[in-house]
Design a protein around this motif. Structure first.
Motif, short mmCIF file in Angstrom:
data_model
loop_
_atom_site.label_atom_id
_atom_site.label_comp_id
_atom_site.label_asym_id
_atom_site.label_seq_id
_atom_site.Cartn_x
_atom_site.Cartn_y
_atom_site.Cartn_z
N GLY A 41 0.84 -1.20 0.00
CA GLY A 41 0.00 0.00 0.00
C GLY A 41 0.87 1.25 0.00
O GLY A 41 2.09 1.17 0.17
N SER A 42 0.25 2.37 -0.19
CA SER A 42 1.03 3.62 -0.14
C SER A 42 0.69 4.33 1.15
O SER A 42 -0.18 5.20 1.19
N VAL A 43 1.35 3.92 2.21
CA VAL A 43 1.12 4.53 3.52
C VAL A 43 2.38 5.26 3.93
O VAL A 43 3.36 4.65 4.36
N SER A 44 2.37 6.56 3.80
CA SER A 44 3.53 7.36 4.14
C SER A 44 3.63 7.54 5.64
O SER A 44 2.63 7.71 6.32
N SER A 45 4.85 7.52 6.14
CA SER A 45 5.05 7.82 7.55
C SER A 45 4.92 9.32 7.77
O SER A 45 5.53 10.11 7.06
N PRO A 46 4.13 9.74 8.77
CA PRO A 46 4.03 11.17 9.08
C PRO A 46 5.14 11.62 10.03
O PRO A 46 5.20 12.80 10.40
N LEU A 47 6.02 10.69 10.41
CA LEU A 47 7.05 11.01 11.41
C LEU A 47 8.26 11.65 10.74
O LEU A 47 8.52 11.43 9.56
N PRO A 48 9.03 12.44 11.50
CA PRO A 48 10.24 13.02 10.93
C PRO A 48 11.24 11.94 10.55
O PRO A 48 11.34 10.90 11.22
N SER A 49 11.96 12.17 9.48
CA SER A 49 12.97 11.21 9.02
C SER A 49 13.94 10.88 10.17
O SER A 49 14.37 11.77 10.89
N ALA A 133 -0.53 8.27 18.49
CA ALA A 133 0.92 8.25 18.73
C ALA A 133 1.61 9.16 17.72
O ALA A 133 2.47 9.97 18.09
N HIS A 134 1.22 9.04 16.46
CA HIS A 134 1.82 9.89 15.42
C HIS A 134 1.60 11.37 15.72
O HIS A 134 2.49 12.20 15.49
N GLY A 232 -0.42 1.19 8.83
CA GLY A 232 0.29 2.36 9.33
C GLY A 232 1.31 2.11 10.42
O GLY A 232 1.85 3.07 10.99
N VAL A 233 1.60 0.83 10.74
CA VAL A 233 2.63 0.61 11.76
C VAL A 233 3.97 1.10 11.23
O VAL A 233 4.22 1.12 10.02
N ASP A 234 4.84 1.48 12.16
CA ASP A 234 6.10 2.11 11.78
C ASP A 234 7.25 1.12 11.73
O ASP A 234 8.41 1.52 11.57
N GLY A 235 6.94 -0.15 11.90
CA GLY A 235 7.97 -1.17 11.82
C GLY A 235 7.68 -2.33 12.73
O GLY A 235 6.56 -2.49 13.25
N PHE A 236 8.72 -3.14 12.95
CA PHE A 236 8.54 -4.40 13.67
C PHE A 236 9.74 -4.71 14.55
O PHE A 236 10.87 -4.31 14.26
N ASN A 273 8.28 3.99 3.53
CA ASN A 273 9.30 4.95 3.94
C ASN A 273 9.38 5.11 5.46
O ASN A 273 8.38 4.96 6.18
N ASP A 274 10.59 5.37 5.92
CA ASP A 274 10.86 5.67 7.34
C ASP A 274 10.34 4.61 8.31
O ASP A 274 9.85 4.94 9.39
N ARG A 275 10.45 3.36 7.91
CA ARG A 275 10.09 2.28 8.84
C ARG A 275 11.36 1.79 9.54
O ARG A 275 12.46 1.97 9.04
N TYR A 276 11.17 1.17 10.69
CA TYR A 276 12.29 0.67 11.49
C TYR A 276 12.04 -0.77 11.87
O TYR A 276 10.89 -1.14 12.20
N MET A 277 13.06 -1.60 11.79
CA MET A 277 12.91 -2.96 12.30
C MET A 277 14.14 -3.32 13.13
O MET A 277 15.24 -2.84 12.89
N VAL A 278 13.91 -4.14 14.14
CA VAL A 278 14.97 -4.54 15.06
C VAL A 278 14.76 -6.02 15.39
O VAL A 278 13.61 -6.47 15.51
N CYS A 279 15.85 -6.75 15.48
CA CYS A 279 15.74 -8.20 15.65
C CYS A 279 16.25 -8.67 17.00
O CYS A 279 17.18 -8.10 17.56
N GLU A 280 15.61 -9.73 17.48
CA GLU A 280 16.05 -10.41 18.70
C GLU A 280 16.89 -11.63 18.32
O GLU A 280 16.37 -12.58 17.75
#
Ligand SMILES: [Ca+2]
Ligand SMILES: [Ca+2]
Length: 534
Positions: A41-49, A133-134, A232-236, A273-280
């Protein structure tokens, strides 16, 4: 949203009169509500880069805030506390699994990857959480359980129903029980209830491992990821990525195949864009932090040194100073989380020693990467003496001196043992509180681009003191920590003669570099100073 598919609708014969014998051989065909293609989908992050270079709060929704008096924390409750989190200065929230689970506790036995846990609320509540949150400049990442599902997930029930089931291959099966396997002290092979083979489950017989060699598993999870990204989640945060592929009884952890899988996952996430992921990946954090893998991972091999340094351990102070000299600056530092193997509540680790607690916080919240605070850590929440194991560190948030701040009803679990003295209400009125200390550190990080995203340079340690610089372009911030119980007169060398460094925190004095490239800075006992190059 993708339409649910019925098992019989895919992969089977086009002849609907396939017959009773055929369907009996194939076992049951439960509907799988979280199956079906999802496109980008085209879901832009509204958060600052670069928003994700700010500190995160790890939130266990069940234990955070109950909004309806059933004693269970929920999404509406968390929304009520977003102002608190914004005021503290966090820039992201990591939610432990919020999808429907069969454990109805921690949430890692996922029963439906595309539905909100009914204990927590509705999809509409979740949508509102994201937008609220956004509105406060806070991103939301959700826990994604990629290695295993629940044994109550329809895919597993179908898979286990017959060796010939069309969904058999979603999980790892053997006709005869493999021998010689021990994973975390347990035999990971379990007999099917239907007597049609043995399935692999590395953590618990109730959480069977997905078969990551199967293309349908790859497709399933990439669709699930897009489902939430489109919401709209910002990552995982990805669970147990060291356990994806098992090659043999002696090669079942951090296999090279896992990096290939996570790199492909990363490609899917980064289509947004501007998503974040972190791994365990406790067994090899560094490898998973590489851009050819997850791109970021928790610094499990740093936490113990942070706490030991706070207690004045000279060797740990040196290891802490050295860590980011050679490691990815995307490794995410933390001192405790929801798993006991990663460390007890910080309060218990330092036995309530306030100076050491504050030093531990200062030691990791100004480092590179994305620091993660475990909910309640910022107020000194202790484990519960009434509980053992992981439950003891997953107690209801101590909003007030009693249970009433968390719920108007009866909490689902006993409270933190120090709730009467360490709680948000008390902390907000105390100028020397941990909460104030965390808020100060986060404000410092948020105000300096060098502390958010700068490189890690000029690190040194000398007995019970250490220091480093964070450098972004022309901006340089210096942090010096004194773990000793006496004041320290620190000489920082290898600087440029004539430079002047102005105080940011912990001191009111500027420092000037002498002709020998040395700057003298006084650092009070068990504290830190931060300076910025003019
Ligand atoms: Ca509730
Ligand atoms: Ca696995």
């Amino acid at each position: 949203m993708a339409a649910p598919l019925l098992l019989g609708g895919c992969g089977g014969s086009s002849n609907s009169n396939a017959g009773a014998i055929d369907s009996a051989n194939k076992g049951s065909s439960l509907e799988v509500p979280d199956l079906g293609a999802v496109s980008v989908g085209s879901v832009s992050s509204p958060l600052p880069s670069g928003w994700w270079k700010g500190a995160f709060m790890q939130v266990y929704v069940r234990a955070y805030q109950d909004s309806d008096g059933d004693g269970i924390g929920d999404l509406k409750g968390l929304i009520q506390r977003l102002d608190y989190l914004q005021d503290l200065g966090v820039k992201g929230i990591w939610l432990l699994p919020v999808t429907q689970s069969s454990d109805r506790d921690h949430g890692y036995a996922v029963k439906n990857y595309r539905a909100i846990e009914t204990d927590y609320g509705t999809q509409a509540d979740f949508d509102r959480l994201i937008s609220e949150a956004h509105n406060r400049g806070i991103g939301v990442i959700v826990d994604f359980v990629i290695n295993h599902g629940s044994n109550q997930h329809p895919l597993f029930l179908n898979s286990a129903s017959s060796a010939f089931n069309a969904q058999r291959n979603y999980f790892v099966w053997q006709n005869t029980k493999p021998t010689g396997w021990r994973i975390y002290g347990q035999d990971p092979w379990f007999a099917s209830n239907q007597g049609n083979g043995f399935y692999f489950a590395g953590f618990s017989n109730t959480m069977p491992d997905f078969n990551w060699r199967a293309s349908e598993v790859d497709q399933f999870h990439h669709d699930n990821l897009r489902y939430w990204l489109n919401k709209g989640v910002d990552g995982f945060r990805f669970d147990a990525v060291g356990n994806l592929i098992e090659n043999s009884s002696t090669a079942w952890e951090v296999q090279a195949d896992n990096h290939v899988i996570m790199n492909k996952v990363r490609q899917t996430v980064m289509q947004y864009n501007d998503r974040y992921m972190v791994c365990e990946a406790p067994a090899n954090s560094g490898a998973f932090a590489q851009s050819s893998s997850c791109g970021s991972a928790f610094a499990f091999d740093l936490s113990g040194n942070i706490v030991a340094a706070a207690k004045g351990d000279v060797g740990a102070i040196q290891r802490l100073a050295d860590y980011y000299k050679t490691r990815s600056i995307n490794l995410a530092p933390f001192v405790s989380n929801h798993d006991r193997f990663a460390g007890d509540r910080l309060w218990n680790q330092v036995q309530g020693n306030m100076a050491q607690y504050k030093l531990a916080a200062a030691s990791y919240l100004l480092l590179p990467g994305t620091p993660f605070i475990y909910y309640g850590e910022e107020i000194g929440m202790a484990a519960s003496n009434a509980l053992s194991g992981d439950a003891a560190i997953r107690t209801p948030m101590s909003w007030t001196a009693d249970a009433n701040g968390f719920s108007s009803g009866s909490p689902f679990r006993p409270l933190s043992s120090n709730i009467s003295t360490q709680n948000v209400t008390q902390q907000l009125t105390d100028a020397a509180s941990l909460h104030r200390h965390y808020k100060t550190l986060l404000a410092l990080r948020n105000s300096q681009v060098a502390l958010q995203s700068g490189a890690y340079e000029g690190a040194w340690s000398n007995q019970k003191t250490m220091g480093f610089q964070r450098v972004a372009g022309n901006e340089k911030v210096m942090v010096i920590l004194n773990y000793d119980t006496a004041n320290a007169a620190v000489s920082v060398g290898s600087l440029v003669a004539g430079e002047v460094w102005s105080p940011l925190e912990g001191t009111s004095s500027s420092g000037t570099v002498n002709n020998a490239g040395v700057m003298q800075i006084s650092v009070p006992a068990q504290s830190f100073v931060a300076l910025k190059k003019n």
